[in-house]
Design an enzyme around this catalytic site. Structure first.
Site, PDB file in Angstrom:
ATOM      1  N   SER A  71       0.770  -9.920  -0.809  1.00 30.84           N
ATOM      2  CA  SER A  71       0.680  -8.320  -0.837  1.00 30.84           C
ATOM      3  C   SER A  71       0.923  -7.843   0.515  1.00 30.84           C
ATOM      4  O   SER A  71       1.055  -6.628   0.645  1.00 30.84           O
ATOM      5  CB  SER A  71      -0.821  -8.099  -1.151  1.00 30.84           C
ATOM      6  OG  SER A  71      -2.014  -8.450  -0.350  1.00 30.84           O
ATOM      7  N   LYS A 104       0.691  -1.260  -0.016  1.00 30.30           N
ATOM      8  CA  LYS A 104       0.078  -0.069   0.021  1.00 30.30           C
ATOM      9  C   LYS A 104       0.884   1.356   0.002  1.00 30.30           C
ATOM     10  O   LYS A 104       0.276   2.205  -0.332  1.00 30.30           O
ATOM     11  CB  LYS A 104      -0.773  -0.193   1.059  1.00 30.30           C
ATOM     12  CG  LYS A 104      -2.073  -0.787   1.049  1.00 30.30           C
ATOM     13  CD  LYS A 104      -3.278  -0.466   0.313  1.00 30.30           C
ATOM     14  CE  LYS A 104      -4.482  -1.206   0.044  1.00 30.30           C
ATOM     15  NZ  LYS A 104      -5.335  -0.763  -0.688  1.00 30.30           N
TER      16      LYS A 104
END
Length: 416
Positions: free
Chosen positions: A316, A58
């Site tokens: 991720s 992110k």
């Protein structure tokens, strides 16, 4: 069909984002999985973005979005909403760029994620029970104060920043045939797919791109089927990082054009994958980060596509609450037949527990916990419920233990 050059994010946007991120983020490693290669019959690699700064991908999109703000916008500060990973990415980016940040997080956000976000200097406000409710409050605050709203996925700069992962994967695994990516709102999958599709001509081959969602937080399959955003009425999953009830419009517009499929996995699939990554690759990965591996381990995806070729699973993020980890490990071990919890009704008299323990021991299971209760309307006087936790060695072994208990006259009910 929309052409690649007509999409709102282009390869040159991602390449500029890549330049902006130079020296800001880590170039995370790629690890080979021998175990999954044996299972699939073709090479499998993990792109370990769980080792990224702030613990997830992110920060890529957050930094690109905020670095491109004007001086006047930066002075107004930023506001965002997230269950944790986007929050930490925005907070880290804000600290590097000298921007004040206010982050709204759901009331149930994992404590380590809340603490980590505050540690970067951001103001954290707990609001609502879901990410969507926190998002609505963050937008309201932006409208009231003039703070710049940094959306977690529905923004071109965010998508371009996340797309830098596509460039890295192609550089690190140039012979990749299939890429699997977890999907929440869709910013990561959208950006990565733009980068990969734009490079295919240069590579001289088509690469299969598959999104993966938790089955109880899967808004993309119905939305793609309807060719319109279809919000979910309810979202329930251990994969809080992708627990998004409505796709972003911009990511959706890209994904429907460029992505081959969006696959779903069960909660047990996710738990098994998380344990596999811990045991076999020594990776701490959060449930949302393990969904691509869950898809590879689930036979359904191989049955659908056959040979996946050289495969990259994008891990991720690695921001998992230790308390959630305990629960997920228990669920994953149970799903693998390595942990069994049974409930039995017994006569409350001396020797009953000894008899049951002897049966379990004789069948090579190891008792790890015992709990009694006599307070139940389903019980008669002189009866108790007993719950037994035990370590087992697979599904066949579980059946052997259960069979032995039944043969001795007990009626075990499987809890886990």
């Amino acid at each position: 069909m929309t052409r690649l050059e007509e999409l709102p994010v282009q390869l040159h946007d991602i390449e500029k984002a890549h330049e902006l991120l130079d020296g800001v983020i880590e170039r995370t490693p790629v690890a080979h999985s021998r175990a999954l290669e044996t299972a699939l019959g073709s090479p499998v690699f993990f792109k370990a973005e769980n080792l990224q700064r702030s613990g997830s991908f992110k920060v890529r999109g957050a930094y690109v979005r905020m670095a491109k703000l004007s001086a006047e916008e930066k002075a107004r500060g930023v506001v965002a909403a997230s269950a944790g990973n986007h929050a930490q990415g925005v907070a880290l980016a804000a600290s590097k760029l000298g921007i004040d940040a206010r982050i709204y997080m759901p009331m149930g956000a994992a404590l380590p994620k809340v603490t980590a976000t505050r540690s970067h200097g951001a103001e954290v406000v707990l609001h609502g029970s879901t990410v969507d409710e926190a998002l609505a409050e963050a937008k309201r605050y932006a409208d009231e104060t003039g703070a710049v709203f940094v959306h977690p996925f529905d923004n071109a700069d965010i998508i371009a920043g996340q797309g830098t992962l596509g460039l890295e994967i192609l550089e690190q695994v140039p012979d990749v045939d299939t890429i699997l990516v977890g999907v929440g709102g869709g910013g990561l999958l959208a950006g990565l797919s733009v980068a990969v599709r734009a490079k295919e001509k240069q590579l001289g081959k088509k690469i299969r791109i598959i999104g993966v969602q938790a089955e109880h937080a899967a808004a993309y399959p119905p939305s793609l089927a309807a060719d319109a955003l279809v919000p979910l009425k309810k979202v329930t999953t251990i994969a809080d990082g992708i627990a998004v009830g409505r796709p972003g419009q911009m990511p959706f517009d890209i994904i429907k054009e460029l992505v081959d499929d969006v696959h779903t996995v069960s909660e047990d699939d996710i738990a098994r994958a998380l344990i596999f990554l811990m045991e076999r690759n020594k990776f701490v990965v959060e449930p949302a980060g393990s969904v691509p591996v869950a898809a590879v381990m689930n036979s359904a995806i191989k049955e659908k596509y056959g040979d996946l070729g050289t495969t990259v699973c994008l891990l991720s993020g690695g921001n998992i609450d230790p308390m959630l980890m305990l629960k997920v490990i228990q669920r994953g071990l149970s799903a693998a037949g390595r942990y069994l919890t049974v409930r039995l009704m017994l006569t409350d008299r001396p020797g009953e527990l000894t008899s049951i323990s002897s049966i379990i021991s004789a069948n090579s299971a190891n008792v790890t916990g015992v709990n009694y209760t006599g307070a139940s309307g389903a019980l008669s006087m002189g009866e108790v419920f007993i719950t037994i936790d035990m370590e087992t060695k697979g599904h066949e072994h579980c059946e052997e233990v259960l069979g032995a208990l039944k043969e001795a006259g007990y009626q075990p009910i499987v809890v886990y």
